[in-house]
Design an enzyme around this catalytic site. Sequence first.
Site, PDB file in Angstrom:
ATOM      1  CG  ASP A 173      -2.030   0.770   1.173  1.00  0.00           C
ATOM      2  OD1 ASP A 173      -3.027   0.461   1.379  1.00  0.00           O
ATOM      3  OD2 ASP A 173      -1.678   2.162   1.179  1.00  0.00           O
ATOM      4  CG  ASP A 270      -3.341   3.411  -3.109  1.00  0.00           C
ATOM      5  OD1 ASP A 270      -4.485   3.026  -3.567  1.00  0.00           O
ATOM      6  OD2 ASP A 270      -3.259   4.048  -1.842  1.00  0.00           O
ATOM      7  CD  GLU A 271      -5.113  -1.411  -0.788  1.00  0.00           C
ATOM      8  OE1 GLU A 271      -5.683  -0.411  -0.859  1.00  0.00           O
ATOM      9  OE2 GLU A 271      -5.662  -2.382  -0.321  1.00  0.00           O
TER      10      GLU A 271
END
Length: 527
Positions: A173, A270-271
């Site tokens: 993350d 983003d993950e």
Amino acid sequence: MDHHDEDDAHLSSQIVEEEDLLFDDGPSEQPSLDETTGNADIDKITAQHSDIDETLRVRLAGPSTSKVNYHALQRLFTFIEFLINYYFPIQAGMDSVDKAKVNEIIYEVSKGSSFFENERKKDNAVTGRINALLSKYERIKNDVLSEEFIIVDNMIEELEDERDLNQCIVHIDMDAFYASVEELDQPHLKTVPMVSFAFQAVGGIGMLCTSNYEARKFGVRSAMPGYIALKLCPQLKIVPLNFSKYREASAKVRSVFEQYDPHYCPMSLDEAYLNITEHLKTTNKSPPEVVVEIRDKIFKETLLTASAGIAANKMLAKMCTDVNKPNGQFYLKSELADIQEFINPLSIRKIPGVGRVTERVLNALNVNTCKDIYPQRAMLYKLLSDISFKFLLRAHLGIGSTSVDSEYVRKSISVERTFRSLSSRTDLYFKLKDIAQKLAKDLESKNLCGKTLGLKIKLTSFEVRTRAKTLPGNIYKQEDLEKYASQLLEKELPVSLRLMGIRLSSLCSRDEIDQKGVKRVGICTIF
DNA sequence: TACATACAC
DNA sequence: CATGGTGTATGTA
């Protein structure tokens, strides 16, 4: 916000990045430090007195804010603060000193608005649900439930068969992703509270997408309306979104993932989840060493930091990511004892899939931490649905999916827009055309059609209604979307709306259908 | 199937 | 002055 990144087909419109869990959940999971620790006392369960102030404040504070029990926690506050500072002395966002004040400000500013009144209504509905559950509980509380214990214990045995401790799953993350990307271009922003925004919505600044760690100290979070954020932090610097920059940075990050697991599964820009089991066979490094290497490469590529969790399955890995963020990682060994030790003290809110409402419901049943699930298992089995109950059992046992796969089959597609209140027929139908057109464009680019059409409307009062109709054949043209959606809208008139949306489901590829819109079924032979 | 809710991001 | 958009799952009727 128009991205045509086919790679991101199902992610492309995610605007809000990850929730700010640091600020939130510090205090709320701390009751385990209190004398309430240990086996939840089944007799302590009492009818919920609807404390509007408490539950509503929490609700208003946003999705990522968990319960603050003002009465019980006030007493613990100094102690918790001490603990947090002791264990996480430098972590930004853990500064929860003003949390009650933050919720107070949000409450005061919201009070009286349509939004607020609607939230109050929803909150009361949840209280009603809880009371219904509790009266159900009253009827069974004196039962011995020995049969239920046997059933549940058999269930646990079955679930144990699902447990796979041979995979090494990593959840990664990026830290305050959008804000951090902005800080690369404008380094001076690092030291000032800053947020990225989107959604011009109805007026003002719109809704916030993300905030840097400086801003989080003020209680400013994603998914917060801009004017409230400014109330919390008047010196807040607001920066417009630059999606192409975030996609660019994300592509670099993903190229690193690719090297460790070609099947990595992105959850947003983003993950992502990675299964590094295969990669581990090619190196002498331990799992945490490999993940340090991954985060290192990410940093070299992008100058951005990431946090990671390493565990036997996706659920545990995700929970681990939370432990040492930002810019940290946590490795949970794949041993039963370690897993139990990790899970037990965690607030049920840390379980992915348990949100504000479920937390309230479970708290009402005296289930506060994952450990509490076990002694309450027979009661929970009686009160909850089979699916919800098994979900909780798995969480308690630390059993989760190990399947990391980028394959994705879309089940529905939709477009919805918020606008300044509209009520005239002409205006409403004009809006509907606009939305149908956008949806038709998306269907075109994805080569899809479908036969269940849904209309969503949000009244000026914030009441949401959805209406749906399953058609005899597949549709995709703007005119068809518009025609059937109009029929649904017609029945709702007159209304004053702030949002309209159209959704198409029961999808199939346009290649699979003939001119009549009938799905062409592959001839299946046994020869 | 239709609809409302909850949740994630 | 003022609270988003896309998608999935689940419970219930």
